[in-house]
Design a protein around this motif. Sequence first.
Motif, PDB file in Angstrom:
ATOM      1  N   LYS A  15      20.739 -15.692 -80.132  1.00 54.37           N
ATOM      2  CA  LYS A  15      22.147 -15.345 -80.378  1.00 54.37           C
ATOM      3  C   LYS A  15      22.176 -14.406 -81.586  1.00 54.37           C
ATOM      4  O   LYS A  15      22.628 -14.761 -82.671  1.00 54.37           O
ATOM      5  CB  LYS A  15      22.970 -16.607 -80.632  1.00 54.37           C
ATOM      6  N   ILE A  16      21.678 -13.207 -81.368  1.00 50.60           N
ATOM      7  CA  ILE A  16      21.412 -12.272 -82.460  1.00 50.60           C
ATOM      8  C   ILE A  16      22.674 -11.825 -83.172  1.00 50.60           C
ATOM      9  O   ILE A  16      22.709 -11.775 -84.412  1.00 50.60           O
ATOM     10  CB  ILE A  16      20.598 -11.061 -81.945  1.00 50.60           C
ATOM     11  N   ASP A  17      23.725 -11.488 -82.454  1.00 50.41           N
ATOM     12  CA  ASP A  17      24.965 -11.051 -83.099  1.00 50.41           C
ATOM     13  C   ASP A  17      25.560 -12.163 -83.961  1.00 50.41           C
ATOM     14  O   ASP A  17      26.012 -11.924 -85.081  1.00 50.41           O
ATOM     15  CB  ASP A  17      25.991 -10.577 -82.070  1.00 50.41           C
ATOM     16  N   ALA A  18      25.554 -13.373 -83.440  1.00 46.41           N
ATOM     17  CA  ALA A  18      26.066 -14.514 -84.209  1.00 46.41           C
ATOM     18  C   ALA A  18      25.190 -14.763 -85.438  1.00 46.41           C
ATOM     19  O   ALA A  18      25.698 -15.052 -86.521  1.00 46.41           O
ATOM     20  CB  ALA A  18      26.120 -15.764 -83.333  1.00 46.41           C
ATOM     21  N   ALA A  19      23.874 -14.625 -85.259  1.00 49.47           N
ATOM     22  CA  ALA A  19      22.943 -14.828 -86.377  1.00 49.47           C
ATOM     23  C   ALA A  19      23.199 -13.801 -87.474  1.00 49.47           C
ATOM     24  O   ALA A  19      23.228 -14.149 -88.668  1.00 49.47           O
ATOM     25  CB  ALA A  19      21.503 -14.738 -85.891  1.00 49.47           C
ATOM     26  N   LEU A  20      23.381 -12.560 -87.091  1.00 49.85           N
ATOM     27  CA  LEU A  20      23.650 -11.505 -88.072  1.00 49.85           C
ATOM     28  C   LEU A  20      24.910 -11.820 -88.858  1.00 49.85           C
ATOM     29  O   LEU A  20      24.940 -11.695 -90.088  1.00 49.85           O
ATOM     30  CB  LEU A  20      23.765 -10.145 -87.380  1.00 49.85           C
ATOM     31  N   SER A  21      25.941 -12.266 -88.187  1.00 44.68           N
ATOM     32  CA  SER A  21      27.192 -12.632 -88.856  1.00 44.68           C
ATOM     33  C   SER A  21      26.971 -13.793 -89.830  1.00 44.68           C
ATOM     34  O   SER A  21      27.473 -13.772 -90.962  1.00 44.68           O
ATOM     35  CB  SER A  21      28.242 -13.005 -87.805  1.00 44.68           C
ATOM     36  N   SER A  22      26.205 -14.795 -89.410  1.00 45.52           N
ATOM     37  CA  SER A  22      25.921 -15.940 -90.282  1.00 45.52           C
ATOM     38  C   SER A  22      25.121 -15.508 -91.500  1.00 45.52           C
ATOM     39  O   SER A  22      25.409 -15.924 -92.630  1.00 45.52           O
ATOM     40  CB  SER A  22      25.152 -17.020 -89.505  1.00 45.52           C
ATOM     41  N   PHE A  23      24.105 -14.651 -91.292  1.00 44.64           N
ATOM     42  CA  PHE A  23      23.291 -14.188 -92.406  1.00 44.64           C
ATOM     43  C   PHE A  23      24.107 -13.345 -93.392  1.00 44.64           C
ATOM     44  O   PHE A  23      23.936 -13.456 -94.610  1.00 44.64           O
ATOM     45  CB  PHE A  23      22.090 -13.378 -91.908  1.00 44.64           C
ATOM     46  N   LEU A  24      25.001 -12.522 -92.865  1.00 48.26           N
ATOM     47  CA  LEU A  24      25.842 -11.704 -93.742  1.00 48.26           C
ATOM     48  C   LEU A  24      26.790 -12.585 -94.563  1.00 48.26           C
ATOM     49  O   LEU A  24      27.013 -12.317 -95.747  1.00 48.26           O
ATOM     50  CB  LEU A  24      26.629 -10.670 -92.933  1.00 48.26           C
ATOM     51  N   SER A  25      27.339 -13.615 -93.940  1.00 52.25           N
ATOM     52  CA  SER A  25      28.205 -14.549 -94.673  1.00 52.25           C
ATOM     53  C   SER A  25      27.422 -15.265 -95.762  1.00 52.25           C
ATOM     54  O   SER A  25      27.909 -15.439 -96.889  1.00 52.25           O
ATOM     55  CB  SER A  25      28.818 -15.571 -93.718  1.00 52.25           C
ATOM     56  N   ALA A  26      26.208 -15.677 -95.442  1.00 53.87           N
ATOM     57  CA  ALA A  26      25.355 -16.341 -96.436  1.00 53.87           C
ATOM     58  C   ALA A  26      25.012 -15.385 -97.570  1.00 53.87           C
ATOM     59  O   ALA A  26      25.075 -15.746 -98.748  1.00 53.87           O
ATOM     60  CB  ALA A  26      24.088 -16.864 -95.778  1.00 53.87           C
ATOM     61  N   GLN A  27      24.669 -14.149 -97.212  1.00 51.84           N
ATOM     62  CA  GLN A  27      24.292 -13.154 -98.226  1.00 51.84           C
ATOM     63  C   GLN A  27      25.435 -12.876 -99.183  1.00 51.84           C
ATOM     64  O   GLN A  27      25.232 -12.725-100.383  1.00 51.84           O
ATOM     65  CB  GLN A  27      23.843 -11.862 -97.535  1.00 51.84           C
ATOM     66  N   LYS A  28      26.649 -12.852 -98.673  1.00 54.32           N
ATOM     67  CA  LYS A  28      27.834 -12.613 -99.511  1.00 54.32           C
ATOM     68  C   LYS A  28      27.952 -13.710-100.576  1.00 54.32           C
ATOM     69  O   LYS A  28      28.255 -13.433-101.743  1.00 54.32           O
ATOM     70  CB  LYS A  28      29.089 -12.566 -98.638  1.00 54.32           C
ATOM     71  N   ILE A  29      27.701 -14.944-100.188  1.00 55.24           N
ATOM     72  CA  ILE A  29      27.763 -16.049-101.151  1.00 55.24           C
ATOM     73  C   ILE A  29      26.574 -16.004-102.096  1.00 55.24           C
ATOM     74  O   ILE A  29      26.738 -16.157-103.314  1.00 55.24           O
ATOM     75  CB  ILE A  29      27.840 -17.406-100.414  1.00 55.24           C
ATOM     76  N   TYR A  30      25.374 -15.777-101.549  1.00 54.78           N
ATOM     77  CA  TYR A  30      24.179 -15.706-102.407  1.00 54.78           C
ATOM     78  C   TYR A  30      24.332 -14.641-103.486  1.00 54.78           C
ATOM     79  O   TYR A  30      23.893 -14.828-104.617  1.00 54.78           O
ATOM     80  CB  TYR A  30      22.927 -15.404-101.577  1.00 54.78           C
ATOM     81  N   SER A  31      24.966 -13.519-103.132  1.00 60.87           N
ATOM     82  CA  SER A  31      25.106 -12.425-104.100  1.00 60.87           C
ATOM     83  C   SER A  31      25.959 -12.808-105.313  1.00 60.87           C
ATOM     84  O   SER A  31      25.877 -12.170-106.350  1.00 60.87           O
ATOM     85  CB  SER A  31      25.651 -11.181-103.425  1.00 60.87           C
ATOM     86  N   GLN A  32      26.763 -13.858-105.178  1.00 62.70           N
ATOM     87  CA  GLN A  32      27.551 -14.334-106.316  1.00 62.70           C
ATOM     88  C   GLN A  32      26.660 -15.051-107.342  1.00 62.70           C
ATOM     89  O   GLN A  32      27.038 -15.174-108.492  1.00 62.70           O
ATOM     90  CB  GLN A  32      28.636 -15.299-105.841  1.00 62.70           C
ATOM     91  N   PHE A  33      25.518 -15.546-106.880  1.00 64.50           N
ATOM     92  CA  PHE A  33      24.646 -16.338-107.731  1.00 64.50           C
ATOM     93  C   PHE A  33      23.371 -15.623-108.141  1.00 64.50           C
ATOM     94  O   PHE A  33      22.764 -15.962-109.143  1.00 64.50           O
ATOM     95  CB  PHE A  33      24.274 -17.655-107.022  1.00 64.50           C
ATOM     96  N   TYR A  34      22.942 -14.652-107.331  1.00 72.31           N
ATOM     97  CA  TYR A  34      21.696 -13.936-107.599  1.00 72.31           C
ATOM     98  C   TYR A  34      21.960 -12.445-107.608  1.00 72.31           C
ATOM     99  O   TYR A  34      22.708 -11.936-106.777  1.00 72.31           O
ATOM    100  CB  TYR A  34      20.660 -14.263-106.509  1.00 72.31           C
ATOM    101  N   THR A  35      21.358 -11.763-108.529  1.00 71.15           N
ATOM    102  CA  THR A  35      21.485 -10.312-108.580  1.00 71.15           C
ATOM    103  C   THR A  35      20.101  -9.694-108.402  1.00 71.15           C
ATOM    104  O   THR A  35      19.103 -10.261-108.871  1.00 71.15           O
ATOM    105  CB  THR A  35      22.095  -9.856-109.916  1.00 71.15           C
ATOM    106  N   PRO A  36      20.059  -8.541-107.756  1.00 69.02           N
ATOM    107  CA  PRO A  36      18.766  -7.885-107.542  1.00 69.02           C
ATOM    108  C   PRO A  36      18.174  -7.341-108.817  1.00 69.02           C
ATOM    109  O   PRO A  36      18.761  -7.151-109.801  1.00 69.02           O
ATOM    110  CB  PRO A  36      19.078  -6.754-106.569  1.00 69.02           C
TER     111      PRO A  36
END
Length: 143
Positions: free
Chosen positions: A122-143
């Motif tokens: 379910k690649i499209d759904a997975a991409l959406s889930s990963f993007l949602s996770a990344q948005k939250i992770y970016s609040q806590f971790y910076t590159p």
Amino acid sequence: MCRIVTLLVFILFNWQVSWSQDWLSMYHTAQQQYADDNLELALTSAKNCLKTYQSQDGTFNGNYESILRLLTNISSATGNYEEGLTYCIKEISVKEQTGNLDNLEHANALFNKGSLEVNLDKIDAALSSFLSAQKIYSQFYTP
């Protein structure tokens, strides 16, 4: 008569306290079995833990989320991705209902959901889930 009533109250109170701990001991047992790579037994223990929790308390809170997360992890480890996804979606739903959002646990749940979706093609759904996770992770971790 007073002694009998006191004894009954004591027995009922102690029974209630021990009964409320059943799901917790089941949870710890399932965790240990999972850590010991005894996955089928861990899955059975975790399912029993969920049933017991729902019958004893059932409150949508961190305890419920933890049981669902454990079931997600064990299901995934046994290759039962569809079942794991069901538990993961339930965990996210509990988080939404309790307002436990936009934290690292929420991001991890979304990441787990994406991983399960990848395994189910379910690649499209997975991409959406990963993007949602990344948005939250970016609040806590910076590159």
